[in-house]
Design a protein around this motif. Structure first.
Motif, short mmCIF file in Angstrom:
data_model
loop_
_atom_site.label_atom_id
_atom_site.label_comp_id
_atom_site.label_asym_id
_atom_site.label_seq_id
_atom_site.Cartn_x
_atom_site.Cartn_y
_atom_site.Cartn_z
N UNK A 1 0.85 -1.22 0.04
CA UNK A 1 -0.10 -0.01 -0.04
C UNK A 1 0.79 1.45 -0.02
N UNK A 2 1.83 1.14 0.65
CA UNK A 2 2.74 2.26 0.64
C UNK A 2 3.54 2.81 -0.39
N UNK A 3 3.89 1.65 -1.04
CA UNK A 3 4.42 1.58 -2.64
C UNK A 3 3.69 2.31 -3.44
N UNK A 4 2.38 1.71 -3.55
CA UNK A 4 1.45 2.21 -4.38
C UNK A 4 1.10 3.61 -4.27
N UNK A 5 1.13 4.08 -2.79
CA UNK A 5 0.90 5.52 -2.58
C UNK A 5 1.93 6.48 -3.10
N UNK A 6 2.97 5.94 -3.03
CA UNK A 6 4.31 6.60 -3.44
C UNK A 6 4.12 6.66 -5.14
N UNK A 7 3.84 5.54 -5.83
CA UNK A 7 3.70 5.55 -7.05
C UNK A 7 2.80 6.74 -7.55
N UNK B 1 1.08 12.71 3.86
CA UNK B 1 0.55 12.02 2.48
C UNK B 1 0.18 10.52 2.59
N UNK B 2 1.28 9.88 2.81
CA UNK B 2 1.34 8.28 2.70
C UNK B 2 0.44 7.86 3.75
N UNK B 3 0.35 8.31 4.94
CA UNK B 3 -0.40 7.85 6.09
C UNK B 3 -1.75 8.06 5.68
N UNK B 4 -2.28 9.34 5.21
CA UNK B 4 -3.51 9.40 4.80
C UNK B 4 -4.10 8.54 3.78
N UNK B 5 -3.32 8.50 2.60
CA UNK B 5 -3.88 7.63 1.65
C UNK B 5 -4.08 6.09 2.13
N UNK B 6 -3.01 5.55 2.98
CA UNK B 6 -3.16 4.09 3.09
C UNK B 6 -3.96 3.72 4.28
N UNK C 1 0.73 7.64 11.50
CA UNK C 1 1.90 8.19 10.94
C UNK C 1 3.18 7.57 11.68
N UNK C 2 3.22 7.36 12.82
CA UNK C 2 4.21 6.38 13.38
C UNK C 2 4.67 5.14 12.63
N UNK C 3 3.61 4.13 12.27
CA UNK C 3 3.80 3.20 11.75
C UNK C 3 4.26 3.34 10.03
#
Length: 254
Positions: free
Chosen positions: A26-32, A42-47, A51-53
């Motif tokens: 999910x993180x890789x997809x969010x960055x992509x 941004x990534x935490x909101x998308x997935x 934020x800590x995780x």
């Protein structure tokens, strides 16, 4: 001959990833999908992760080069390791595209089963196969055969520059068997041909030749298999060798 179909499925955007693998993907997809460098927020909101995780997983991915920090570390983008893996994954498709017309001509010329193989672990994996006159021989792409005994495996191993691959495949051999196998690989290097006479399949003779890419690095093998009592190896050998040379030229030019 067409390349294998690829299926791409998008994750459900309403579901929070549960397993560690799900979270990483999910993180890789969010960055992509991000326009420019993606921040932790941004990534935490998308997935849908804390934020800590997210920060911890992004740090791990950056350490392994799957992500790269940019903008002084404020954001991340996809890392070089993903591009390296993508380049390796595309090799079978390029090999298949280059070999397709040669495989068809070889099947038409001999009437025997023709296979195109790549190495995976201690096996050779079929990425293309055309049926011959023996119905008991599998012809489906994705079939695994042991590299240690098959003609395609010996054709590949004889020219494999990674000694670790050869060591893994031959780990079960001892003493005379190991020496005999090394001698056989030396003969394959001399002739650019390998044979398997009724070892992998009773009653079957297989002849294979390596396929090379740029810089003469071996990338696979092409093989013919037929009845051991009805296929003349002296007639088949130069045909298979010529097919391996032709595919190698096409791969290098692709």
């Amino acid at each position: 001959m067409t390349s294998p179909t690829e299926w791409n499925t998008a994750p459900d955007p309403t579901a929070s990833p549960v397993s560690v693998l799900d979270r990483i993907i999910a993180i890789l997809e969010a960055v992509r999908e991000s326009d420019g460098p993606a921040t932790i927020t941004d990534i935490a909101a998308r997935v849908g992760l804390p934020k800590s995780t997210t920060s911890r997983l992004v740090a791990d991915l950056a350490d392994q080069r799957y992500l790269a920090r940019v903008g002084g570390g404020a954001g991340v983008e996809l890392g070089l390791r993903l591009f390296e893996l993508g380049a390796r994954a595309s090799r079978p498709r390029r090999l298949l595209a280059a070999a397709a017309p040669v495989i068809r001509r070889l099947r038409e010329a001999t009437g025997e089963r023709v296979g195109l193989w790549v190495q995976q672990g201690t096996d050779m994996v079929s990425i293309a196969a055309l049926p011959g006159r023996l119905p008991m021989l599998p012809t489906s792409a994705g079939m695994h055969s042991p590299a240690l005994t098959t003609a395609s495996g010996k054709a590949y191993l004889a020219f494999c520059a990674d000694q670790r691959v050869v060591d893994r495949v031959t780990a079960s051999l001892v003493d005379d068997d190991a020496r005999h196998f090394r001698d056989e690989l030396a003969q394959v290097r001399s002739s650019t041909l390998a044979t398997d006479l009724e070892v992998s399949y009773p009653g079957i003779l297989a002849v294979a030749s390596p396929v090379f890419g740029s810089g003469r690095s071996v990338v696979g093998a092409i093989s013919i298999a037929g009845p051991s009592g009805g296929m003349d190896p002296d007639r088949i050998a130069p045909i298979v060798r010529a097919a391996g040379t032709s595919v190698s030229r096409r791969v290098a030019a692709a």
